[in-house]
Design a protein around this motif. Structure first.
Motif, mmCIF file in Angstrom:
data_model
loop_
_atom_site.group_PDB
_atom_site.id
_atom_site.type_symbol
_atom_site.label_atom_id
_atom_site.label_comp_id
_atom_site.label_asym_id
_atom_site.label_seq_id
_atom_site.Cartn_x
_atom_site.Cartn_y
_atom_site.Cartn_z
ATOM 1 N N GLN A 82 -19.983 10.933 41.161
ATOM 2 C CA GLN A 82 -18.999 10.018 41.467
ATOM 3 C C GLN A 82 -17.639 10.683 41.996
ATOM 4 N N MET A 83 -17.624 10.627 43.224
ATOM 5 C CA MET A 83 -16.603 11.632 44.045
ATOM 6 C C MET A 83 -15.514 10.640 44.512
ATOM 7 N N ASN A 84 -14.139 10.752 43.922
ATOM 8 C CA ASN A 84 -12.961 10.096 44.373
ATOM 9 C C ASN A 84 -11.883 10.920 45.006
ATOM 10 N N SER A 85 -11.234 10.156 45.651
ATOM 11 C CA SER A 85 -9.832 10.998 46.481
ATOM 12 C C SER A 85 -10.505 12.219 46.974
ATOM 13 N N LEU A 86 -11.538 11.790 47.989
ATOM 14 C CA LEU A 86 -12.358 12.750 48.705
ATOM 15 C C LEU A 86 -11.462 13.457 49.841
ATOM 16 N N LYS A 87 -11.368 14.897 49.924
ATOM 17 C CA LYS A 87 -10.760 15.553 50.863
ATOM 18 C C LYS A 87 -11.743 16.245 52.077
ATOM 19 N N PRO A 88 -11.061 16.367 53.294
ATOM 20 C CA PRO A 88 -12.134 16.967 54.111
ATOM 21 C C PRO A 88 -12.574 18.311 53.813
ATOM 22 N N GLU A 89 -12.075 18.967 52.849
ATOM 23 C CA GLU A 89 -12.962 20.429 52.278
ATOM 24 C C GLU A 89 -13.944 20.063 51.671
ATOM 25 N N ASP A 90 -14.162 18.734 50.956
ATOM 26 C CA ASP A 90 -15.135 18.371 50.391
ATOM 27 C C ASP A 90 -16.768 18.099 51.335
ATOM 28 N N THR A 91 -16.330 18.220 52.536
ATOM 29 C CA THR A 91 -17.509 18.039 53.317
ATOM 30 C C THR A 91 -18.431 19.242 53.288
ATOM 31 N N ALA A 92 -19.771 18.773 52.998
ATOM 32 C CA ALA A 92 -20.626 19.533 52.804
ATOM 33 C C ALA A 92 -21.964 19.130 52.540
ATOM 34 N N VAL A 93 -23.082 19.749 52.492
ATOM 35 C CA VAL A 93 -24.580 19.198 51.923
ATOM 36 C C VAL A 93 -24.652 19.513 50.315
ATOM 37 N N TYR A 94 -24.671 18.398 49.689
ATOM 38 C CA TYR A 94 -24.545 18.329 48.236
ATOM 39 C C TYR A 94 -26.087 18.253 47.726
ATOM 40 N N TYR A 95 -26.478 19.211 46.674
ATOM 41 C CA TYR A 95 -27.810 19.330 46.198
ATOM 42 C C TYR A 95 -27.857 18.897 44.742
ATOM 43 N N CYS A 96 -28.834 18.462 44.169
ATOM 44 C CA CYS A 96 -29.014 18.095 42.792
ATOM 45 C C CYS A 96 -30.079 19.189 42.495
ATOM 46 N N ALA A 97 -29.762 19.525 41.079
ATOM 47 C CA ALA A 97 -30.690 20.696 40.643
ATOM 48 C C ALA A 97 -31.116 20.266 39.220
ATOM 49 N N ALA A 98 -32.105 20.995 38.622
ATOM 50 C CA ALA A 98 -32.352 20.746 37.221
ATOM 51 C C ALA A 98 -32.820 22.070 36.467
ATOM 52 N N ASP A 99 -32.220 22.294 35.411
ATOM 53 C CA ASP A 99 -32.189 23.348 34.452
ATOM 54 C C ASP A 99 -32.991 23.097 33.342
ATOM 55 N N PRO A 100 -34.345 23.551 33.390
ATOM 56 C CA PRO A 100 -35.196 23.174 32.048
ATOM 57 C C PRO A 100 -34.691 23.906 30.808
ATOM 58 N N THR A 101 -33.878 24.868 30.882
ATOM 59 C CA THR A 101 -33.411 25.326 29.574
ATOM 60 C C THR A 101 -32.077 24.758 29.054
ATOM 61 N N ASN A 102 -31.640 23.638 29.958
ATOM 62 C CA ASN A 102 -30.739 23.041 29.323
ATOM 63 C C ASN A 102 -29.422 23.863 29.305
ATOM 64 N N TRP A 103 -29.207 24.828 29.884
ATOM 65 C CA TRP A 103 -27.876 25.665 29.795
ATOM 66 C C TRP A 103 -26.923 24.938 30.730
ATOM 67 N N GLY A 104 -27.095 24.274 31.927
ATOM 68 C CA GLY A 104 -26.195 23.762 32.546
ATOM 69 C C GLY A 104 -24.946 24.704 33.009
ATOM 70 N N GLY A 105 -25.373 25.864 33.408
ATOM 71 C CA GLY A 105 -24.191 26.565 34.027
ATOM 72 C C GLY A 105 -23.811 26.568 35.355
#
Length: 124
Positions: A82-105
């Motif tokens: 959820q992205m609120n109060s968006l700014k022009p500098e938030d412009t980008a390609v956004y990627y989702c990723a999964a970490d099987p080790t559940n570290w979440g770094g």
């Protein structure tokens, strides 16, 4: 194998909101840490947010704290940004990723699976 597909991107005015979704298929990701990254033109891919599988811990980049929220619905095998109060500098390609080790770094190399990315454009 895990396939990740992002949706919900688009064009929004500064101050507006968007919610990105990332649907996983091929294998349940309920015990994986899930993350969001973004890459602006001419810049390196950077960490945005991550959440461990239990949802007990989230991690947000300083640049989005107070504006973005990561959540997940394990029953739907889906993670959200959820992205609120968006700014022009938030412009980008956004990627989702999964970490099987559940570290979440915050490191790109910690994540084994990636979506194809989705464009978010914030106009001023």
């Amino acid at each position: 194998q895990v396939q990740l597909v992002e949706s919900g991107g688009g064009l929004v005015q500064a101050g507006g909101s968007l919610r990105l979704s990332c649907a996983a298929s091929g294998r349940t990701v309920s015990r994986y840490a899930m993350g969001w990254f973004r890459q602006a033109p001419g810049k390196e891919r950077e960490f945005v947010a991550a959440m461990k599988w239990g949802g007990s811990r989230t991690n947000l980049a300083d640049s989005v704290k107070g504006r973005f929220t990561i959540s997940r619905d394990n029953a739907k095998n889906t993670v959200y940004l959820q992205m609120n109060s968006l700014k022009p500098e938030d412009t980008a390609v956004y990627y989702c990723a999964a970490d099987p080790t559940n570290w979440g770094g915050t490191g790109i190399r910690e994540y084994d699976y990636w979506g194809q990315g989705i464009q978010v454009t914030v106009s001023s």
